[in-house]
Design a protein around this motif. Structure first.
Motif, PDB file in Angstrom:
ATOM      1  N   VAL A  15       1.028   7.690   3.740  1.00  0.00           N
ATOM      2  CA  VAL A  15       2.233   6.876   3.965  1.00  0.00           C
ATOM      3  C   VAL A  15       2.662   6.951   5.424  1.00  0.00           C
ATOM      4  O   VAL A  15       3.057   5.948   6.024  1.00  0.00           O
ATOM      5  N   ALA A  16       2.563   8.137   6.027  1.00  0.00           N
ATOM      6  CA  ALA A  16       2.904   8.298   7.439  1.00  0.00           C
ATOM      7  C   ALA A  16       1.966   7.473   8.308  1.00  0.00           C
ATOM      8  O   ALA A  16       2.394   6.845   9.288  1.00  0.00           O
ATOM      9  N   MET A  17       0.688   7.457   7.934  1.00  0.00           N
ATOM     10  CA  MET A  17      -0.278   6.654   8.679  1.00  0.00           C
ATOM     11  C   MET A  17       0.017   5.162   8.534  1.00  0.00           C
ATOM     12  O   MET A  17      -0.098   4.389   9.474  1.00  0.00           O
ATOM     13  N   SER A  58       2.204  -0.046  10.430  1.00  0.00           N
ATOM     14  CA  SER A  58       3.225  -1.089  10.368  1.00  0.00           C
ATOM     15  C   SER A  58       3.871  -1.292  11.734  1.00  0.00           C
ATOM     16  O   SER A  58       4.105  -2.438  12.165  1.00  0.00           O
ATOM     17  N   PHE A  59       4.150  -0.191  12.418  1.00  0.00           N
ATOM     18  CA  PHE A  59       4.749  -0.278  13.748  1.00  0.00           C
ATOM     19  C   PHE A  59       3.805  -0.999  14.714  1.00  0.00           C
ATOM     20  O   PHE A  59       4.227  -1.872  15.477  1.00  0.00           O
ATOM     21  N   SER A  60       2.514  -0.656  14.664  1.00  0.00           N
ATOM     22  CA  SER A  60       1.525  -1.288  15.547  1.00  0.00           C
ATOM     23  C   SER A  60       1.422  -2.784  15.269  1.00  0.00           C
ATOM     24  O   SER A  60       1.284  -3.588  16.193  1.00  0.00           O
ATOM     25  N   ILE A  61       1.486  -3.154  13.994  1.00  0.00           N
ATOM     26  CA  ILE A  61       1.422  -4.568  13.628  1.00  0.00           C
ATOM     27  C   ILE A  61       2.607  -5.324  14.215  1.00  0.00           C
ATOM     28  O   ILE A  61       2.472  -6.435  14.743  1.00  0.00           O
ATOM     29  N   GLN A  62       3.799  -4.714  14.127  1.00  0.00           N
ATOM     30  CA  GLN A  62       4.988  -5.353  14.682  1.00  0.00           C
ATOM     31  C   GLN A  62       4.885  -5.518  16.199  1.00  0.00           C
ATOM     32  O   GLN A  62       5.260  -6.557  16.750  1.00  0.00           O
ATOM     33  N   VAL A  63       4.362  -4.493  16.875  1.00  0.00           N
ATOM     34  CA  VAL A  63       4.182  -4.575  18.323  1.00  0.00           C
ATOM     35  C   VAL A  63       3.193  -5.680  18.673  1.00  0.00           C
ATOM     36  O   VAL A  63       3.439  -6.505  19.560  1.00  0.00           O
ATOM     37  N   ASN A  64       2.068  -5.713  17.972  1.00  0.00           N
ATOM     38  CA  ASN A  64       1.062  -6.744  18.234  1.00  0.00           C
ATOM     39  C   ASN A  64       1.605  -8.140  17.954  1.00  0.00           C
ATOM     40  O   ASN A  64       1.289  -9.102  18.664  1.00  0.00           O
ATOM     41  N   GLY A  65       2.422  -8.239  16.910  1.00  0.00           N
ATOM     42  CA  GLY A  65       3.031  -9.531  16.598  1.00  0.00           C
ATOM     43  C   GLY A  65       3.956 -10.000  17.713  1.00  0.00           C
ATOM     44  O   GLY A  65       3.963 -11.183  18.084  1.00  0.00           O
ATOM     45  N   ALA A  66       4.733  -9.062  18.260  1.00  0.00           N
ATOM     46  CA  ALA A  66       5.634  -9.403  19.366  1.00  0.00           C
ATOM     47  C   ALA A  66       4.840  -9.812  20.602  1.00  0.00           C
ATOM     48  O   ALA A  66       5.215 -10.762  21.308  1.00  0.00           O
ATOM     49  N   ALA A 106       0.833  -1.205   0.000  1.00  0.00           N
ATOM     50  CA  ALA A 106       0.000   0.000   0.000  1.00  0.00           C
ATOM     51  C   ALA A 106       0.866   1.254   0.000  1.00  0.00           C
ATOM     52  O   ALA A 106       0.525   2.259  -0.640  1.00  0.00           O
ATOM     53  N   LYS A 107       1.995   1.215   0.698  1.00  0.00           N
ATOM     54  CA  LYS A 107       2.907   2.363   0.730  1.00  0.00           C
ATOM     55  C   LYS A 107       3.486   2.631  -0.666  1.00  0.00           C
ATOM     56  O   LYS A 107       3.604   3.791  -1.091  1.00  0.00           O
ATOM     57  N   LYS A 108       3.843   1.572  -1.374  1.00  0.00           N
ATOM     58  CA  LYS A 108       4.424   1.727  -2.703  1.00  0.00           C
ATOM     59  C   LYS A 108       3.412   2.310  -3.686  1.00  0.00           C
ATOM     60  O   LYS A 108       3.760   3.157  -4.529  1.00  0.00           O
TER      61      LYS A 108
END
Length: 221
Positions: A43-45, A50-58, A32-34
């Motif tokens: 893109v900022a959103m 993306s950051f939230s997804i990584q946190v939730n994944g962890a 979606a960013k591309k």
């Protein structure tokens, strides 16, 4: 069309996150960013998403059978995240460590933050307050060593900003929780005296109210 694309992205991400398909979710966001590279606001959103997804994944890994890997990912994300998010992520790690029975790891993390020469008073205060909120709930079963570490962090925060009423209030709450009523009253008196115009009225009232509660406890009423 853009609104439809964004709605479709959200629709696809939900099931992926529920099934723990973190890599696939991140790939969708990157795609979606591309395709929206000219829309800087979007893109900022997407970067935040993306950051939230990584946190939730962890978090999913910590709560599942990949606990060590999950904590390692959270620690890495904390180091690379914007400064204003570090306190929240540290607090999240702390809650997960306590929930997982990792007392020594939790206390060590608080100690490391307190020993960091670059640590800001607000970050220390936020972490200490997180411990207080958890320790106030008997069901959370916060170990004594974690509470002691939180007091040390709050002491450091007060030393950095000795006229910050909000920071002094946190230390007072922890000291009271640890059984030292007299020092809690002394600190809370300082907190009230240090209240400035920048403190929200609701918070200022709560700080004054806590001092009243401490004095009533002292008098036995």
């Amino acid at each position: 069309r853009k609104q439809q694309e964004r709605g479709l992205l959200q629709t696809k991400l939900g099931p992926l996150m529920q099934r723990g398909k973190i890599a696939e979710a991140l790939a969708l966001v990157d795609e979606a960013k591309k395709s929206n590279a000219d829309d800087k606001e979007y893109v900022a959103m997407l970067d935040q998403m993306s950051f939230s997804i990584q946190v939730n994944g962890a978090i999913q890994k910590v709560q599942g059978d990949k606990t060590d890997e999950g904590f390692a990912e959270l620690a890495k994300l904390t180091e690379t995240c914007p400064p204003e998010l570090k306190g929240r992520l540290k607090g999240l790690q702390l809650q997960l460590m306590i929930a997982k029975g990792r007392e020594q790891q939790a206390a060590a993390m608080i100690g490391a933050v307190a020993d960091d020469k670059k640590a800001a008073a607000n970050d220390l205060n936020e972490l200490a307050w997180t411990v207080f909120q958890m320790a106030s709930n008997p069901e959370a079963k916060v170990p004594k060593s974690v509470t002691v570490a939180a007091i040390a962090a709050a002491e450091k925060a007060v030393s950095l900003e000795p006229k910050n009423g909000m920071v002094i209030d946190t230390l007072s709450h922890l000291v009271h929780l640890n059984g030292d009523l007299d020092r809690a009253i002394e600190l809370q008196t300082q907190a009230v005296a240090s209240l400035g115009d920048d403190v929200p009225p609701q918070n200022a009232e709560q700080i004054r109210q806590f001092l009243d509660e401490l004095k009533k406890e002292k008098s036995g009423k």
